[in-house]
Write a protein that holds these residues in place. Structure first.
Motif, PDB file in Angstrom:
ATOM      1  N   ARG A 170       0.937  -1.334  -0.158  1.00  0.00           N
ATOM      2  CA  ARG A 170      -0.055  -0.156   0.074  1.00  0.00           C
ATOM      3  C   ARG A 170       0.975   1.317   0.042  1.00  0.00           C
ATOM      4  NH1 ARG A 170      -2.784   3.742  -0.164  1.00  0.00           N
ATOM      5  NH2 ARG A 170      -4.925   4.177   0.636  1.00  0.00           N
ATOM      6  N   SER A 176       2.119   2.413  -3.133  1.00  0.00           N
ATOM      7  CA  SER A 176       1.146   2.935  -4.422  1.00  0.00           C
ATOM      8  C   SER A 176       0.946   4.260  -3.983  1.00  0.00           C
ATOM      9  CB  SER A 176       0.217   1.825  -4.310  1.00  0.00           C
ATOM     10  OG  SER A 176      -0.749   2.095  -3.113  1.00  0.00           O
ATOM     11  N   VAL A 177       1.479   5.077  -2.964  1.00  0.00           N
ATOM     12  CA  VAL A 177       0.884   6.309  -2.861  1.00  0.00           C
ATOM     13  C   VAL A 177       1.629   7.328  -3.566  1.00  0.00           C
ATOM     14  CG1 VAL A 177       1.082   7.959  -0.872  1.00  0.00           C
ATOM     15  CG2 VAL A 177       0.416   5.561  -0.152  1.00  0.00           C
ATOM     16  N   ASP A 178       1.008   8.239  -4.307  1.00  0.00           N
ATOM     17  CA  ASP A 178       1.663   9.311  -4.829  1.00  0.00           C
ATOM     18  C   ASP A 178       2.072  10.375  -3.682  1.00  0.00           C
ATOM     19  OD1 ASP A 178       2.223  11.393  -6.384  1.00  0.00           O
ATOM     20  OD2 ASP A 178       0.277  11.828  -7.383  1.00  0.00           O
ATOM     21  N   SER A 214       0.523  13.765  -3.714  1.00  0.00           N
ATOM     22  CA  SER A 214      -0.845  14.249  -3.638  1.00  0.00           C
ATOM     23  C   SER A 214      -1.241  14.109  -2.192  1.00  0.00           C
ATOM     24  CB  SER A 214      -1.667  13.135  -4.278  1.00  0.00           C
ATOM     25  OG  SER A 214      -2.864  13.053  -4.274  1.00  0.00           O
ATOM     26  N   GLU A 270      -4.131  14.277  -0.960  1.00  0.00           N
ATOM     27  CA  GLU A 270      -5.355  13.354  -1.092  1.00  0.00           C
ATOM     28  C   GLU A 270      -4.786  12.112  -0.571  1.00  0.00           C
ATOM     29  OE1 GLU A 270      -5.128  15.519  -3.343  1.00  0.00           O
ATOM     30  OE2 GLU A 270      -6.698  16.887  -2.804  1.00  0.00           O
ATOM     31  N   ASP A 271      -4.066  11.551  -1.296  1.00  0.00           N
ATOM     32  CA  ASP A 271      -3.173  10.291  -1.302  1.00  0.00           C
ATOM     33  C   ASP A 271      -2.402  10.123   0.458  1.00  0.00           C
ATOM     34  OD1 ASP A 271      -3.987   9.382  -3.624  1.00  0.00           O
ATOM     35  OD2 ASP A 271      -1.930   8.578  -4.169  1.00  0.00           O
ATOM     36  N   SER A 305      -5.636   9.880   2.416  1.00  0.00           N
ATOM     37  CA  SER A 305      -6.237   8.375   2.686  1.00  0.00           C
ATOM     38  C   SER A 305      -5.297   7.222   3.289  1.00  0.00           C
ATOM     39  CB  SER A 305      -6.310   7.965   0.870  1.00  0.00           C
ATOM     40  OG  SER A 305      -6.841   6.753   0.855  1.00  0.00           O
TER      41      SER A 305
END
Length: 382
Positions: A348, A351-353, A356, A358-359, A362
């Motif tokens: 996980r 896969s984080v930008d 971002s 928002e990422d 999240s």
């Protein structure tokens, strides 16, 4: 005889109502029913407006009551407005963190149980007595932090009720004061020393963390943030409920078990990660406020991977403790569960930008989900 019978039937003592008297009676009943209905709707409108003005600082409701004759319009307006108020209070209290508080307290309380006979109404009543004052103290801590950080939250978290003016400053202050009063008032009534000392620790250190006074406002420093936050959370949400359940509710001597040691170590790492990670999306507002968080000093990318490394280390410690367990079932479950979590976390994280916001947010919520799960896994460590 025939005439007599006819006379008796014709002169009945119960005369039938005339059409005019029937309409008058029916009309008066309908009028009274409509009057009572309007009084009930006016009462609901008054009570709702009073609640709305308290939360919103006297401002007019956006969805005012429409003076219509049909009841569904009033009911629908009341329902929508109630949902709006509840949603505002949910944002104010930080529901995701409140879930963590309740789960941590419940999980650690179960660790104090020695046999199945301890699971009784007495246990659940004792758990309830601990959770309620802590919940009020939680509302105090998140409230005092938002009251002080209104200007920062307008940049970092504009959706918060105080920053967006959904709750007025006076309304927020009233909620904070009432929560603090209820927390200590209930604790004194209950009489549990672990509960009371846990609340005192939260009050002192989290107030020092938030309030902008000389020698306070500890959130300006990463080290002071960790020193005020981690010991407070660990004590109030893990150690204190264990002592409360063991000594106050079950009336048994305190024993520092292997499960409690595991919980203390693992939760310490999780609380450190959460304290560091929460500042990553808030760099813009923190810079303007002059805060020197670790995210500002090192940059978001380094702090992000530092947090991932700490969590992977946590799972490594959990696997080692699982391998040393004398119980085969505990050994297998602890090792497999934490190995799977470590792999999911790494997958996980990659896969984080990192560019971002928002990422980041999240993934921050994902860390809380891992914490929720860990509160369940600690129950199987023996």
């Amino acid at each position: 005889m025939a005439s007599t019978s006819k006379l008796v039937l014709g002169s009945s003592s119960f005369p039938h109502p005339t059409p005019s008297s029937l309409s008058i009676t029916t009309g008066s009943i309908a009028t009274k029913a409509l009057w009572h209905k309007n009084r009930k709707l006016q009462s609901l409108e008054h009570n709702w407006n009073h609640s709305y003005k308290f939360i919103h600082g006297g401002s007019k409701p956006r969805n005012s009551f429409v003076k219509a004759t049909s009841e569904p319009s009033h009911t629908q307006t009341i329902w929508n407005s109630t949902k709006d108020i509840m949603h505002t209070l949910q944002k104010f209290s930080g529901s995701y963190y409140l879930i963590t508080v309740i789960m941590s307290i419940s999980s650690t309380s179960v660790l104090a149980v020695e046999n199945l006979s301890d699971i009784s109404p007495k246990f659940f009543i004792g758990l309830f007595k601990f959770i309620i004052p802590i919940m009020f103290m939680h509302w105090y801590t998140v409230g005092i932090n938002q009251l002080v950080d209104i200007e920062i939250d307008k940049i970092n978290k504009p959706y918060r009720p105080l920053a967006s003016s959904k709750i007025s400053f006076g309304g927020g202050l009233a909620i904070v004061a009432a929560s603090l009063f209820m927390s200590f008032g209930l604790a004194l009534m209950i009489g549990s020393k672990p509960l009371l000392w846990g609340l005192i620790l939260i009050f002192i250190l989290m107030t020092a963390y938030s309030v902008n006074l000389p020698f306070l406002r500890w959130k300006k420093s990463t080290i002071l943030t960790l020193l005020s936050g981690v010991p407070t959370i660990l004590t109030a949400y893990n150690l204190a409920p264990y002592l409360h359940m063991k000594t106050f509710v079950l009336k048994k001597p305190f024993i520092f078990t292997r499960s409690l040691a595991f919980t203390t170590v693992v939760m310490t790492f999780f609380y450190v990660v959460i304290s560091l990670f929460k500042d990553i999306p808030d760099i813009e507002g923190d810079k303007k406020e002059g805060l020197q968080t670790l995210s500002i000093r090192l940059g978001p990318k380094r702090v992000f991977w530092l947090c991932i490394s700490l969590l992977e280390m946590t799972y490594g410690i959990a696997i080692i403790m699982g391998l040393t367990s004398p119980f085969l079932w505990s050994k297998i479950f602890t090792v497999m569960a934490h190995a799977i979590n470590a792999w999911i976390l790494w997958f996980r994280a990659n896969s984080v930008d990192l560019k971002s916001k928002e990422d980041f947010q999240s993934f921050y919520m994902f860390i809380f989900k891992l914490l929720y799960l860990e509160n369940v896994l600690v129950l199987f460590v023996r």
